[in-house]
Design a protein around this motif. Structure first.
Motif, PDB file in Angstrom:
ATOM      1  N   GLN A  86       0.804  -1.222   0.000  1.00 12.46           N
ATOM      2  CA  GLN A  86       0.000   0.000   0.000  1.00 12.46           C
ATOM      3  C   GLN A  86       0.842   1.280   0.000  1.00 12.46           C
ATOM      4  O   GLN A  86       0.695   2.122  -0.898  1.00 12.46           O
ATOM      5  N   ARG A 142       1.486   3.793  -3.334  1.00 11.29           N
ATOM      6  CA  ARG A 142       1.070   5.197  -3.244  1.00 11.29           C
ATOM      7  C   ARG A 142       2.221   6.137  -3.600  1.00 11.29           C
ATOM      8  O   ARG A 142       2.051   7.106  -4.333  1.00 11.29           O
ATOM      9  N   ASN A 163      -6.409   4.094  -3.217  1.00 10.22           N
ATOM     10  CA  ASN A 163      -7.217   5.316  -3.370  1.00 10.22           C
ATOM     11  C   ASN A 163      -8.177   5.587  -2.228  1.00 10.22           C
ATOM     12  O   ASN A 163      -8.977   6.532  -2.321  1.00 10.22           O
ATOM     13  N   HIS A 164      -8.126   4.808  -1.155  1.00  8.09           N
ATOM     14  CA  HIS A 164      -9.085   4.981  -0.072  1.00  8.09           C
ATOM     15  C   HIS A 164      -8.393   4.910   1.285  1.00  8.09           C
ATOM     16  O   HIS A 164      -7.356   4.262   1.429  1.00  8.09           O
ATOM     17  N   ASP A 165      -8.976   5.592   2.253  1.00 10.82           N
ATOM     18  CA  ASP A 165      -8.457   5.533   3.610  1.00 10.82           C
ATOM     19  C   ASP A 165      -9.016   4.287   4.282  1.00 10.82           C
ATOM     20  O   ASP A 165      -9.983   4.335   5.060  1.00 10.82           O
ATOM     21  N   VAL A 166      -8.405   3.170   3.972  1.00  3.64           N
ATOM     22  CA  VAL A 166      -8.823   1.883   4.489  1.00  3.64           C
ATOM     23  C   VAL A 166      -7.591   0.990   4.564  1.00  3.64           C
ATOM     24  O   VAL A 166      -6.627   1.177   3.817  1.00  3.64           O
ATOM     25  N   THR A 167      -7.592   0.050   5.476  1.00  2.00           N
ATOM     26  CA  THR A 167      -6.485  -0.882   5.614  1.00  2.00           C
ATOM     27  C   THR A 167      -6.930  -2.277   5.196  1.00  2.00           C
ATOM     28  O   THR A 167      -8.131  -2.579   5.140  1.00  2.00           O
ATOM     29  N   TYR A 181     -16.753   2.684   0.241  1.00  2.00           N
ATOM     30  CA  TYR A 181     -15.535   3.191  -0.391  1.00  2.00           C
ATOM     31  C   TYR A 181     -15.668   4.639  -0.840  1.00  2.00           C
ATOM     32  O   TYR A 181     -14.696   5.403  -0.783  1.00  2.00           O
ATOM     33  N   ARG A 229     -14.762   6.900   1.885  1.00  2.00           N
ATOM     34  CA  ARG A 229     -13.348   6.844   2.269  1.00  2.00           C
ATOM     35  C   ARG A 229     -12.413   7.194   1.119  1.00  2.00           C
ATOM     36  O   ARG A 229     -11.198   6.989   1.218  1.00  2.00           O
ATOM     37  N   ARG A 230     -12.946   7.710   0.063  1.00  2.00           N
ATOM     38  CA  ARG A 230     -12.145   8.083  -1.105  1.00  2.00           C
ATOM     39  C   ARG A 230     -11.148   9.180  -0.741  1.00  2.00           C
ATOM     40  O   ARG A 230     -11.508  10.195  -0.133  1.00  2.00           O
ATOM     41  N   ARG A 231      -9.911   8.975  -1.072  1.00  2.00           N
ATOM     42  CA  ARG A 231      -8.884   9.977  -0.797  1.00  2.00           C
ATOM     43  C   ARG A 231      -9.041  11.172  -1.731  1.00  2.00           C
ATOM     44  O   ARG A 231      -9.589  11.043  -2.829  1.00  2.00           O
TER      45      ARG A 231
END
Length: 299
Positions: free
Chosen positions: A47, A51, A85-89, A118, A121-123
């Motif tokens: 990840q 990025r 592309n998302h704030d997720v783990t 999603y 949580r989209r960046r």
């Protein structure tokens, strides 16, 4: 991306377990239920790397009408796209798809829930992500919930890119891979690089059990130098059984590697390969220390 060969989790090709069946479902729940007990973790390690690579690659195209796209090879259900592309783990995704509550949802209900999940949580700085995988259900789901901007099921091991994929390759600036190195060969990379119209970077996390050198040589033909820090390894997943562990230990040793403190401890490990138009660190030159790859998803 399900590789060729046997079609179930107990299938083994060359000693390595196969997981083809978990890519056939209409949503990711079976995928995560199968991999969670094996502590599958390589997308988590990829990840931040992806990025950074996407950001650096996009900076080269500043001023253009639209930035370069990322092509995730063996994308399955869009796991890398979700993390990019998302704030997720990955841990949060695993919990989401294996929770008791998720089991009661229909695929349509899960799809609607995922689309909202999603989107929330989209960046603020998303990059276009295209997915390539032979599993139509997997890529279709990722497309429908908004993880992928475009999806392709071309099997480049068997044939040439479709007109749609050829057109999309003109926008690709970064190719990523966290699974499939055991099955995706120089044929796939030759097709992708031949169709590229922008300078393309490649970032691949590849198992230590299979040589990456043939692909590195192919990338070199297209003007890319591949580098690897052999002192840095990344865990992928636990072995399914002792047979798979014996296979991995023997494969690593055959490539000149040392399984001590790695495969001997019960799990697959990967190396991270960067391919760039210039030559930063030491180039790949030995058949080991170029690990190899995994089938999509688990590999």
């Amino acid at each position: 991306m399900a590789g060729p060969g046997s079609g179930g989790p107990e299938g083994v090709e060359g000693g390595k377990s196969r997981f083809d069946d978990i890519y056939c479902g209409p949503d990711p729940r079976a995928y995560f239920r199968r991999l969670a007990p094996l502590e599958y973790e390589i997308p988590h390690h990829a990840q931040p790397v992806f990025r950074q690579a996407a950001t650096e690659r996009a900076a080269l195209d500043e001023g253009s009408t639209h930035g370069p796209a990322v092509l995730d090879v063996c994308c399955s259900y869009g796991i890398n796209a979700a993390l990019l592309n998302h704030d997720v783990t990955l841990a949060e995704m695993c919990e989401r798809y294996t929770s008791p509550g998720s089991r009661t949802l229909s695929t349509a209900e899960l799809r609607a829930s995922d689309k909202a999940f999603y989107a929330a949580r989209r960046r603020p700085d998303p990059v276009p992500v295209f997915g390539l995988d032979v599993s139509a259900p997997a890529v279709q789901y990722a497309l429908e919930v908004g993880l992928l901007d475009a999806a392709f099921t071309d099997d480049l091991e068997q044939g040439s890119p479709s007109p749609r994929l050829r057109s999309a390759l003109a926008d690709v600036g970064l190719i990523t891979l966290t699974g499939g190195g055991s099955y995706v060969t120089v044929r796939t990379f030759t097709a992708l690089l031949t169709g590229a119209r922008r300078p393309v970077w490649v970032d691949a996390f590849v198992l230590r059990t299979v040589s990456y050198q043939p692909i590195a040589r192919t990338l070199a033909v297209h003007g890319l130098t591949t580098t690897v820090d052999v002192s840095r390894t990344y865990p992928q997943r636990l072995f399914t059984d002792e047979r798979e562990q014996r296979y991995a230990i023997a494969a690593v040793r055959a490539l000149g590697g040392d399984p001590t403190a790695h495969e001997e401890n019960g799990r697959f490990y990967t190396l991270h390969y960067e391919s760039r138009p210039d030559a930063p660190r030491q180039p790949v030159s030995r058949p080991h220390r170029d690990g190899g790859g995994a089938a999509p998803g688990p590999g």
